[in-house]
Design a protein around this motif. Sequence first.
Motif, PDB file in Angstrom:
ATOM      1  N   ILE A  81       0.740  -1.274   0.088  1.00 26.89           N
ATOM      2  CA  ILE A  81      -0.086  -0.115  -0.009  1.00 26.89           C
ATOM      3  C   ILE A  81       0.799   1.288   0.191  1.00 26.89           C
ATOM      4  N   ALA A  82       1.936   1.328   0.884  1.00 23.15           N
ATOM      5  CA  ALA A  82       2.708   2.397   0.940  1.00 23.15           C
ATOM      6  C   ALA A  82       3.512   2.792  -0.423  1.00 23.15           C
ATOM      7  N   TYR A  83       4.071   1.399  -1.046  1.00 18.98           N
ATOM      8  CA  TYR A  83       4.835   1.656  -2.154  1.00 18.98           C
ATOM      9  C   TYR A  83       3.802   2.098  -3.301  1.00 18.98           C
ATOM     10  N   LEU A  84       2.628   1.746  -3.218  1.00 17.68           N
ATOM     11  CA  LEU A  84       1.605   2.283  -4.471  1.00 17.68           C
ATOM     12  C   LEU A  84       1.425   3.663  -4.253  1.00 17.68           C
ATOM     13  N   PHE A  85       1.267   4.225  -3.399  1.00 14.23           N
ATOM     14  CA  PHE A  85       0.921   5.568  -3.314  1.00 14.23           C
ATOM     15  C   PHE A  85       2.134   6.604  -2.827  1.00 14.23           C
ATOM     16  N   MET A  86       3.189   6.051  -2.530  1.00 17.10           N
ATOM     17  CA  MET A  86       4.420   6.927  -1.877  1.00 17.10           C
ATOM     18  C   MET A  86       5.282   7.128  -3.259  1.00 17.10           C
ATOM     19  N   PRO A  87       5.434   8.537  -3.676  1.00 16.96           N
ATOM     20  CA  PRO A  87       6.115   8.595  -4.823  1.00 16.96           C
ATOM     21  C   PRO A  87       7.570   8.751  -4.388  1.00 16.96           C
ATOM     22  N   ASN A  88       8.590   8.043  -5.047  1.00 16.77           N
ATOM     23  CA  ASN A  88       9.923   7.852  -4.731  1.00 16.77           C
ATOM     24  C   ASN A  88      10.755   7.600  -6.081  1.00 16.77           C
ATOM     25  N   THR A  89      12.071   7.618  -5.977  1.00 13.38           N
ATOM     26  CA  THR A  89      12.993   7.555  -7.244  1.00 13.38           C
ATOM     27  C   THR A  89      13.214   6.167  -7.378  1.00 13.38           C
ATOM     28  N   ALA A  90      12.909   4.932  -6.461  1.00 14.99           N
ATOM     29  CA  ALA A  90      12.838   3.663  -6.807  1.00 14.99           C
ATOM     30  C   ALA A  90      12.053   3.368  -8.173  1.00 14.99           C
ATOM     31  N   LYS A  91      10.820   3.987  -7.871  1.00 17.87           N
ATOM     32  CA  LYS A  91      10.045   3.695  -9.089  1.00 17.87           C
ATOM     33  C   LYS A  91      10.458   3.808 -10.710  1.00 17.87           C
ATOM     34  N   ALA A  92      11.319   5.058 -10.471  1.00 19.05           N
ATOM     35  CA  ALA A  92      11.985   5.538 -11.853  1.00 19.05           C
ATOM     36  C   ALA A  92      13.317   4.595 -12.126  1.00 19.05           C
ATOM     37  N   ASP A  93      13.939   4.071 -11.134  1.00 20.64           N
ATOM     38  CA  ASP A  93      14.992   3.236 -11.119  1.00 20.64           C
ATOM     39  C   ASP A  93      14.513   1.946 -11.456  1.00 20.64           C
ATOM     40  N   ALA A  94      13.299   1.421 -11.144  1.00 26.51           N
ATOM     41  CA  ALA A  94      12.786   0.039 -11.426  1.00 26.51           C
ATOM     42  C   ALA A  94      12.532   0.233 -13.043  1.00 26.51           C
ATOM     43  N   SER A  95      11.667   1.207 -13.467  1.00 25.33           N
ATOM     44  CA  SER A  95      11.481   1.285 -14.862  1.00 25.33           C
ATOM     45  C   SER A  95      12.493   0.955 -15.858  1.00 25.33           C
ATOM     46  N   SER A  96      13.679   1.609 -15.473  1.00 22.91           N
ATOM     47  CA  SER A  96      14.843   1.541 -16.292  1.00 22.91           C
ATOM     48  C   SER A  96      15.734   0.436 -16.126  1.00 22.91           C
ATOM     49  N   ASP A  97      15.589  -0.395 -15.018  1.00 23.91           N
ATOM     50  CA  ASP A  97      16.576  -1.594 -14.699  1.00 23.91           C
ATOM     51  C   ASP A  97      15.847  -2.827 -14.564  1.00 23.91           C
ATOM     52  N   ARG A  98      15.933  -3.902 -15.229  1.00 22.25           N
ATOM     53  CA  ARG A  98      14.896  -4.776 -15.462  1.00 22.25           C
ATOM     54  C   ARG A  98      15.515  -5.702 -14.063  1.00 22.25           C
ATOM     55  N   PHE A  99      16.996  -5.763 -13.773  1.00 23.52           N
ATOM     56  CA  PHE A  99      17.036  -6.522 -12.478  1.00 23.52           C
ATOM     57  C   PHE A  99      16.480  -6.001 -11.272  1.00 23.52           C
ATOM     58  N   PHE A 100      16.833  -4.609 -11.078  1.00 20.94           N
ATOM     59  CA  PHE A 100      15.974  -4.017  -9.970  1.00 20.94           C
ATOM     60  C   PHE A 100      14.618  -3.994 -10.002  1.00 20.94           C
ATOM     61  N   TYR A 101      13.993  -3.924 -11.217  1.00 28.90           N
ATOM     62  CA  TYR A 101      12.368  -4.210 -11.529  1.00 28.90           C
ATOM     63  C   TYR A 101      11.968  -5.460 -11.083  1.00 28.90           C
ATOM     64  N   ILE A 102      12.476  -6.393 -11.212  1.00 32.29           N
ATOM     65  CA  ILE A 102      12.055  -7.823 -10.445  1.00 32.29           C
ATOM     66  C   ILE A 102      12.157  -7.759  -9.212  1.00 32.29           C
ATOM     67  N   GLY A 103      13.194  -7.440  -8.528  1.00 36.95           N
ATOM     68  CA  GLY A 103      13.196  -7.473  -7.088  1.00 36.95           C
ATOM     69  C   GLY A 103      12.112  -6.511  -6.460  1.00 36.95           C
ATOM     70  N   ASN A 104      11.924  -5.423  -6.922  1.00 35.63           N
ATOM     71  CA  ASN A 104      10.748  -4.399  -6.641  1.00 35.63           C
ATOM     72  C   ASN A 104       9.543  -5.031  -6.768  1.00 35.63           C
ATOM     73  N   ILE A 105       9.189  -5.557  -7.789  1.00 32.66           N
ATOM     74  CA  ILE A 105       7.871  -6.302  -7.917  1.00 32.66           C
ATOM     75  C   ILE A 105       7.678  -7.324  -6.976  1.00 32.66           C
TER      76      ILE A 105
END
Length: 200
Positions: free
Chosen positions: A66-90
């Motif tokens: 819930i917090a990740y869904l609504f909280m703006p942060n740079t991790a979302k931008a990093d995740a969208s540009s880095d597949r490795f980080f994206y998998i861990g984040n999801i």
Amino acid sequence: CCEAGLIFQYVDGLRRGNADTLLYYYTVQSNIICFLYFFFLAVFSPKKEKAVFRGAVTMCIAVTAIAYLFMPNTAKADASSDRFFYIGNILMHYIVPAMAILDYLLFFPKGQYKALHPLCWLILPYLYLLFTMICAKFGSKMFSGFGSVSRYPYPFLDTDIYGKNKVMLILVLITTAFLALGYLSFVIDRLLGKSGKKLK
């Protein structure tokens, strides 16, 4: 999924040079708690699972999503540009919370939650809060995941930016939201429990 997400995040942290700060984030700690709890259930297979513990773990990991869904942060931008980080984040922010909630809905006996349980479920987030405040006061770690360097892993806890009074107000609001979610879970559990009895 917990283990895979943590490994992906740690390896990516090594690559970025911030692996030593990962343990300070609520997401990482909640996934570790979730991993340890379900690992315990899988290995020891207790005859009766304590509802207060199941609710605490489920709430703990649900708040991560819930917090990740609504909280703006740079991790979302990093995740969208880095597949490795994206998998861990999801895995850590969405898949694990969804699996924990589904596990409760599909397999845990309903009608087990008590009226005081939502208050007990505050213990884990408040332990995290205490940990964060102690580390900020006596530690030397610096965090930059939200666009600025801070002693705190999350900006809403940063007394240097907002002052103690505003941070306290924010924490009261978060506590209220957490309790509201907890009692909503309690009501849903009671309703599902009654429906189950009628079906039997």
